[in-house]
Design a protein around this motif. Structure first.
Motif, PDB file in Angstrom:
ATOM      1  N   TYR A  56       0.700  -1.173  -0.145  1.00  0.00           N
ATOM      2  CA  TYR A  56       0.007   0.061   0.019  1.00  0.00           C
ATOM      3  C   TYR A  56       1.001   1.301  -0.060  1.00  0.00           C
ATOM      4  N   GLU A  57       0.396   2.358  -0.323  1.00  0.00           N
ATOM      5  CA  GLU A  57       1.057   3.638  -0.443  1.00  0.00           C
ATOM      6  C   GLU A  57      -0.087   4.478   0.323  1.00  0.00           C
ATOM      7  N   LEU A  58       0.366   5.225   1.479  1.00  0.00           N
ATOM      8  CA  LEU A  58      -0.334   6.338   2.134  1.00  0.00           C
ATOM      9  C   LEU A  58       0.332   7.256   2.127  1.00  0.00           C
ATOM     10  N   ASN A  59      -0.200   8.694   1.492  1.00  0.00           N
ATOM     11  CA  ASN A  59       0.855   9.966   1.512  1.00  0.00           C
ATOM     12  C   ASN A  59       0.068  11.073   1.763  1.00  0.00           C
ATOM     13  N   VAL A  60       0.507  11.956   2.309  1.00  0.00           N
ATOM     14  CA  VAL A  60      -0.056  13.399   2.419  1.00  0.00           C
ATOM     15  C   VAL A  60       1.165  14.302   1.672  1.00  0.00           C
ATOM     16  N   THR A  61       0.578  14.793   0.447  1.00  0.00           N
ATOM     17  CA  THR A  61       1.567  15.550  -0.169  1.00  0.00           C
ATOM     18  C   THR A  61       1.980  17.099  -0.044  1.00  0.00           C
ATOM     19  N   ASN A  62       2.842  17.666  -0.441  1.00  0.00           N
ATOM     20  CA  ASN A  62       3.165  18.978   0.135  1.00  0.00           C
ATOM     21  C   ASN A  62       2.138  20.005  -0.818  1.00  0.00           C
ATOM     22  N   SER A  63       1.484  19.462  -1.730  1.00  0.00           N
ATOM     23  CA  SER A  63       0.417  20.051  -2.418  1.00  0.00           C
ATOM     24  C   SER A  63      -1.219  19.970  -1.725  1.00  0.00           C
ATOM     25  N   GLY A  64      -1.148  19.364  -0.688  1.00  0.00           N
ATOM     26  CA  GLY A  64      -2.215  19.258   0.020  1.00  0.00           C
ATOM     27  C   GLY A  64      -3.125  18.179  -0.279  1.00  0.00           C
ATOM     28  N   PHE A  65      -2.806  17.164  -0.783  1.00  0.00           N
ATOM     29  CA  PHE A  65      -3.739  16.024  -1.129  1.00  0.00           C
ATOM     30  C   PHE A  65      -3.333  14.760  -0.191  1.00  0.00           C
ATOM     31  N   CYS A  66      -4.336  14.066   0.000  1.00  0.00           N
ATOM     32  CA  CYS A  66      -4.058  12.951   0.809  1.00  0.00           C
ATOM     33  C   CYS A  66      -4.503  11.689  -0.182  1.00  0.00           C
TER      34      CYS A  66
END
Length: 163
Positions: A56-66
């Motif tokens: 799995y991949e679980l990311n919170v990006t610096n552009s504001g996306f989960c």
């Protein structure tokens, strides 16, 4: 001439304050994103899905996306994503007798969660929208939930300022 110099100093001070404030908002936003990333990955419960889910991949990006992506052993891929500006609230539902294992529901204002399925032998490729994203979690205490909720609300307020 003294009045001009005084006005020039006032303008320079105000400009420097604006510049420092802009950079501090970016630093605060980066810290919040790093904290959210850490909390979500730290509490993610992969044991409940280990037979079906390969990774799995679980990311919170610096552009504001989960973003949450699951790769199944069958080759199927599920992808969920939403912009944190659209965050409305979170809910937690414990499983069975234990309240430390459960599902975290990240809710949005409307149908703002992008849901995509690839390589599904039964249903094919599907693109749709949803009102929430569900993440299996473990060892989630009430304090963790309230802290996570507060930080998501704080990020929700900071993101429009950054843009």
């Amino acid at each position: 001439m003294k009045k001009f110099t005084l006005n020039l100093r006032i303008c320079l001070c105000a400009l420097s304050c604006v510049i420092f404030t802009a950079f501090s908002a970016k630093v605060i936003l980066d810290e919040e994103m790093a904290y959210l990333q850490k909390m979500l990955t730290e509490h993610y419960d992969s044991s409940r899905e280990e037979k079906e889910i390969k990774r799995y991949e679980l990311n919170v990006t610096n552009s504001g996306f989960c973003r949450y992506k699951r790769y199944f052993s069958s080759g199927k891929v599920e992808y969920f994503s939403f912009n944190l500006i659209k965050f409305k609230g979170l809910d937690y539902q414990g499983i069975s007798d234990s309240t430390e294992t459960g599902n975290l529901f990240l809710r949005t204002r409307g149908e703002d969660v992008i849901v995509q399925t690839y390589n599904d032998k039964i249903g094919g490729d599907v693109d749709s929208m949803a009102c929430f994203m569900t993440i299996p979690v473990k060892n989630m205490k009430a304090r963790d939930l309230s802290d996570l909720s507060e930080r998501l609300v704080k990020m929700n307020a900071l993101l429009p300022v950054q843009k």
